[in-house]
Design a protein around this motif. Structure first.
Motif, PDB file in Angstrom:
ATOM      1  N   ALA A 154       2.190  -3.389  -3.202  1.00 26.57           N
ATOM      2  CA  ALA A 154       3.608  -3.544  -2.863  1.00 26.57           C
ATOM      3  C   ALA A 154       4.510  -2.861  -3.896  1.00 26.57           C
ATOM      4  O   ALA A 154       5.532  -2.266  -3.534  1.00 26.57           O
ATOM      5  CB  ALA A 154       3.953  -5.029  -2.759  1.00 26.57           C
ATOM      6  N   MET A 163       3.231  -8.919   0.501  1.00 24.77           N
ATOM      7  CA  MET A 163       2.166  -8.332  -0.312  1.00 24.77           C
ATOM      8  C   MET A 163       2.553  -8.318  -1.795  1.00 24.77           C
ATOM      9  O   MET A 163       1.702  -8.203  -2.666  1.00 24.77           O
ATOM     10  CB  MET A 163       1.903  -6.922   0.182  1.00 24.77           C
ATOM     11  N   THR A 170      -0.166  -5.236   6.455  1.00 25.33           N
ATOM     12  CA  THR A 170       1.146  -5.867   6.299  1.00 25.33           C
ATOM     13  C   THR A 170       1.865  -6.074   7.635  1.00 25.33           C
ATOM     14  O   THR A 170       3.025  -6.472   7.653  1.00 25.33           O
ATOM     15  CB  THR A 170       2.070  -5.006   5.410  1.00 25.33           C
TER      16      THR A 170
END
Lengths: 291, 195
Positions: A206, A198, B78
């Motif tokens: 991030a 990210m 993620t």
């Protein structure tokens, strides 16, 4: 003790020092790592995001080769590789239909995987097979006075490691570093995500994740953060300058692989552990270790 | 980005998602979602998402798969698996996110500002070519096409990594790289084509 070793792609690049230090530690402890012949990328999150069967198939190619080499457990260093290979192993065992589909694909390249292997993380192998006490007995340097923040990362136990450590608050490395003489700080962010790739695709998210992880270590007055994953290590070590410019902070905290610090305690040459290849210098931390 | 304009197209995609999920290990658990929100409350990037994972399941049940794919949710995931291990109904939410990503890629339903799909593509291209991911190659392609500004931002770090031998310029090709290509060709031949 002998294991089939899956180094993973980052072992050839940003995660090179993890590979070097894992090998050095294993050599000191009499653990034989036999690299899986001609291994390929585990597929990571990318293949799962694009092609489901292909992701299982390329991941299983590694398991098929390892199974042919011998019955030894497969050991991964990278959290992500371990998650993917262990997930492939577990899902093939759970679903005979998937196992058949994967084996149909592997048959195209003259391979097959019967599901006989165990896939394990190197941290768990060192601690459960060798043992904290046995490792501490072989140590030639005591890590007295070093405050360590153990950063396990999200995929260390999630979702595959629940039978040997906690999903939310893993602890196995704490005991190892305590046995080696270090002080382990609470580091409550230990299993939170670093953002991973990210950092490239949505850096605003991030950078905040990295900031919070670094701040937690600083609040705990840690001298160093130790990691168990190349993505975590890269995020926390490599992006400190970018975090600093975004948040006006002044982080300059050493970040290492847990195997680098364990290797140092075991008396390995710092060069063999790649300790001279870190971006944030670890010299101050190592200098504080009593000779 | 293609658009799902007709009801029939939306219905088709809804059915493909259901069929794929039901064939995944423990996929049928999705039926047991009680909308408790443990997933959304656990998500480290939830605050960046148009809708969190709980709302994604609600929207799917309401027949709004097109709306889900128009948003940024799936590209902010993620794969940290927080939701998956916390779900009281044992729904493997990370796997659902992967399935939605696959559909978005397969049906060309990627929001214009989502950069993660390009990185996914370059990662796979590198592995299909070499058998392993060559980080430097993937990164250069991504920077060249998606975000030039990363060059200066990563410049100093990149040079330090290069100097430390942690950013090789050449890739390692595995001996069996043709096997990776064959696996991809085989899987492609088995897939149902997009209508």
């Amino acid at each position: 003790m002998k294991y089939s070793y899956f180094p993973g792609c980052s072992s050839e690049a940003t995660g090179k020092t993890y590979d070097m230090s894992a090998k050095a530690v294993c050599e000191k402890l009499g653990v034989e790592l036999v690299e899986i012949d001609d291994w390929n990328c585990c597929g990571a999150t990318s293949y799962f995001s694009a092609r489901e069967l292909l992701s299982f198939a390329i991941s299983a190619r590694n398991l098929a080769i390892a199974e042919q080499m011998g019955p030894e457990d497969v050991v991964c260093t990278c959290n992500s590789c371990w998650t993917i290979l262990a997930k492939t192993n577990a899902y093939m065992a759970e679903s005979p239909h998937l196992a058949e589909e994967v084996n149909d694909a592997l048959a195209q390249i003259g391979k097959s995987y019967s599901g006989s292997l165990k896939v394990r993380h190197i941290a768990e192998v060192l601690i459960n097979d060798i043992g904290v006490e046995a490792i501490a007995e072989k140590a030639t340097r005591r890590l007295t006075g070093i405050k360590v923040a153990p950063y396990y990362g999200c995929q260390f136990t999630r979702p595959m490691g629940g039978d040997w450590d906690d999903f939310e608050f893993p602890k196995i490395l704490d005991g190892l570093f305590e046995a080696l003489g270090a002080t382990v700080v609470p580091y409550v962010m230990r299993s939170k995500c670093c953002g991973g790739t990210m950092m490239l695709t949505a850096p605003e998210g991030a950078l905040k994740m990295c900031h919070d992880l670094l701040q937690c270590a600083v609040d705990d007055q840690a001298d160093a953060i130790v990691c168990a994953c190349p993505l975590c290590e890269m995020s926390l070590e490599g992006y400190q300058p970018r975090v600093n410019s975004k948040f006006g902070t002044s982080f300059n905290i050493p970040v290492m692989y847990f195997t680098q610090l364990v290797g140092y305690a075991l008396g390995c040459d710092p060069k063999d552990l790649g300790l001279d290849k870190q971006i944030v210098s670890v010299d101050k931390v190592l200098a504080s270790v009593p000779a | 980005m293609a658009e799902l304009t007709t009801t029939a197209q939306k219905k088709h995609l809804h059915e493909v998602f259901c069929k794929d999920v039901m064939s995944m290990p423990e996929g049928s658990k999705i039926k047991q979602c009680q909308q408790c929100g443990a997933c959304s409350g656990s998500c480290p990037t939830g605050y960046l998402m148009d809708r969190g994972p709980r709302e994604v399941i609600a929207a799917f049940r309401a027949g709004m798969i097109d709306e889900i794919l128009k948003g940024n949710t799936i590209w902010m995931c993620t794969s940290c698996y927080s939701c998956t291990v916390r779900c009281p109904a044992d729904i493997r939410i990370t796997d659902l996110m992967y399935e939605l990503k696959r559909l978005a890629i397969k049906y060309d339903l990627i929001p214009r500002d989502a950069k993660a799909p390009a990185l996914t593509k370059y990662f796979i291209d590198s592995v299909q070519k070499h058998g392993r991911n060559h980080e430097t190659e993937m990164l250069s392609k991504f920077m060249a096409t998606k975000d030039w500004s990363l060059g200066p931002k990563f410049g100093v770090m990149g040079m330090k990594l290069f100097a430390a031998g942690r950013m090789p310029l050449t890739a390692t090709d595995i001996k069996g790289k043709d096997e990776i290509r064959k696996l991809a060709e085989y899987v492609e031949s088995k897939e149902v084509a997009v209508p």
